[in-house]
Design a protein around this motif. Structure first.
Motif: not given
Length: 348
Positions: A297-302, A262-272, A209-217, A255-257
Motif C-alpha cells: 500500500g505504499t510508494v517508494l521513490v528515489d 495490496a500493491l507496492r510501487v517503486g519509482i525512479a528517474v534517470g537515463p534509460a 483484472e490487475f492488468e486491465s485496471v493498471a493499463t487503463g490508469i 484499496d479495500d478490494r
C-alpha cells in the motif's frame, strides 16, 4: 487411429491443413531454394529463421517454405542493405519481432480455441453427425476470424507506433533510444502464496483484472506499459509527476478490494536505454529495488524523483532511512503520498 478415436480432443484441423489455411499457400521450397530465391546465403537465411523462433529441419530437402518466406527474407535483408537497420542489429530485430508475434499468436489461438472447445462441449450429447457439423462450423469461423484479428492487430500496431514515435526524443541508427524517463514497477503483494490457493480460472481472472485496471490508469496518466510479468507491471512516464500520479491512482484503484492483493510501487528517474520495447539501465534496477522494499500500500521513490516533485503541492514526500541494497550504496528513498491538503482527482 481415426479422427473419431479422438472425439474428446477439440481438434479443428490437421497441422498441415492449419498451416495451409493460415499461410494461404502450400509449402513448395526447401531451405536451399528459399535462400536462393531471396538472394540470401543459406547461413544468413537460417540464422534469421531461427531468430524469429521458427524450427528448422535437419533434412535439407524437406519442403517447408512458401513465397511469403521468400518475401520476408527479402524485406529484412533489404532494410539492412538500405541502412535502415544496421547489419549488427539484423538478428536482434528478427528475434524481437519473433518473440512479440509468438506471444500474440499464442493469445489469439487461445481465444479461438476457447470458442471451439465451448461449442464442442455444448454438443457432447449431440449425435456424431451434429458434432461433425460443429467442427466444420468451427473451422469456418476460425478461418474467418483471422483476417479480422489481422486488421485489428495492424490498427493497434499503427496507433502504438504513432504514440511511440511521439515519445521518442533521439533515435540513432541502431534503433536505440536514450533519454531521461520516470520508471515504475507495481506488483501484488503475496502473489506467490496466492497462486497456491487459486485454481486456474480464478488466477486468470485475477491477472486479467490487475492488468486491465493498471493499463487503463497508466494510459490515462500519460504513461505507457513497458511490460507485464505475472503479478507485476512495469511502466514509464515522461515526467516524475506523471509517474507519481499513476502510482498513487494505482493504489486508490485497488484499496479495500478483497479480490486483488495490496500493491507496492517503486519509482525512479534517470537515463534509460530503450531497446526493442524494453528499458535498461540503473534507473530500472533502482525502481525494481524500491518496489521490492516498499511496504504493502505504499510508494517508494528515489532522490531524483523526490527532487523533481519538490515544490509540487499535490504530493507529500517523507524522507526515509537509506536502503542498503546490492549494487547501490545507501540508496536514498522517500515515501510518496497525496498531500492531505489537496483532494486528489482521478486522471482525466
Amino acid at each position: 487411429m481415426t479422427d473419431h478415436d479422438n472425439d474428446d480432443v477439440p481438434r479443428t484441423f490437421r497441422q498441415a491443413d492449419v498451416e495451409q489455411t493460415l499461410l494461404g499457400e502450400e509449402a513448395k521450397y526447401s531451405r536451399d531454394q528459399v535462400a536462393e530465391r531471396a538472394g540470401v546465403d543459406l547461413e544468413r537465411a537460417q540464422q534469421l529463421w531461427v531468430a524469429m523462433g521458427f524450427p528448422t529441419d535437419p533434412d535439407p530437402d524437406v519442403v517447408m517454405y512458401t513465397d511469403a518466406d521468400v518475401d520476408a527474407l527479402k524485406l529484412i535483408t533489404t532494410m539492412v542493405d538500405t541502412n535502415v537497420v544496421e547489419k549488427s542489429m539484423e538478428v536482434a530485430v528478427a528475434r524481437t519481432l519473433g518473440q512479440s508475434m509468438s506471444r500474440l499468436a499464442e493469445w489469439q489461438v487461445g481465444v479461438v480455441n476457447s470458442y471451439i472447445a465451448t461449442r464442442i462441449a455444448d454438443a457432447e450429447a449431440a449425435s456424431e453427425s451434429d458434432r461433425d457439423a460443429i467442427r466444420a462450423e468451427a473451422r469456418v469461423i476460425a478461418a474467418e476470424t483471422v483476417p479480422s484479428i489481422e486488421q485489428l492487430q495492424n490498427y493497434v500496431w499503427r496507433r502504438h507506433l504513432a504514440a511511440a514515435s511521439g515519445r521518442a526524443l533521439a533515435v540513432d541508427a541502431s534503433g536505440d533510444t536514450r533519454n531521461v524517463v520516470a520508471v515504475g514497477f507495481a506488483d501484488m503483494v503475496g502473489y506467490t502464496s496466492l497462486t497456491r490457493r487459486l485454481d486456474v480460472d480464478a488466477l486468470t481472472s485475477l491477472l486479467e483484472e490487475f492488468e486491465s485496471v493498471a493499463t487503463g490508469i497508466i494510459a490515462r496518466g500519460h504513461g505507457s506499459v513497458v511490460k507485464n510479468v505475472g503479478d507485476e507491471v512495469m511502466f514509464q512516464a515522461a515526467t516524475a509527476a506523471d509517474a507519481a500520479r499513476i502510482a498513487l491512482h494505482l493504489h486508490e484503484a485497488f484499496d479495500d478490494r478483497d479480490d486483488v492483493p495490496a500493491l507496492r510501487v517503486g519509482i525512479a528517474v534517470g537515463p534509460a536505454l530503450a531497446r526493442f520495447g524494453d528499458l535498461y539501465g540503473s534507473v530500472v534496477n533502482i525502481a525494481a529495488r524500491l518496489t521490492s522494499n516498499a511496504h504493502p500500500g505504499t510508494v517508494l521513490v528515489d532522490s531524483e524523483t523526490a527532487d523533481a516533485l519538490a515544490g509540487q503541492d499535490e504530493f507529500y514526500l517523507k524522507s526515509l532511512r537509506p536502503l542498503r541494497v546490492r549494487g547501490f550504496s545507501k540508496l536514498r528513498t522517500y515515501a510518496l503520498r497525496w498531500n492531505k491538503q489537496r483532494e486528489a482527482s482521478p486522471p482525466s
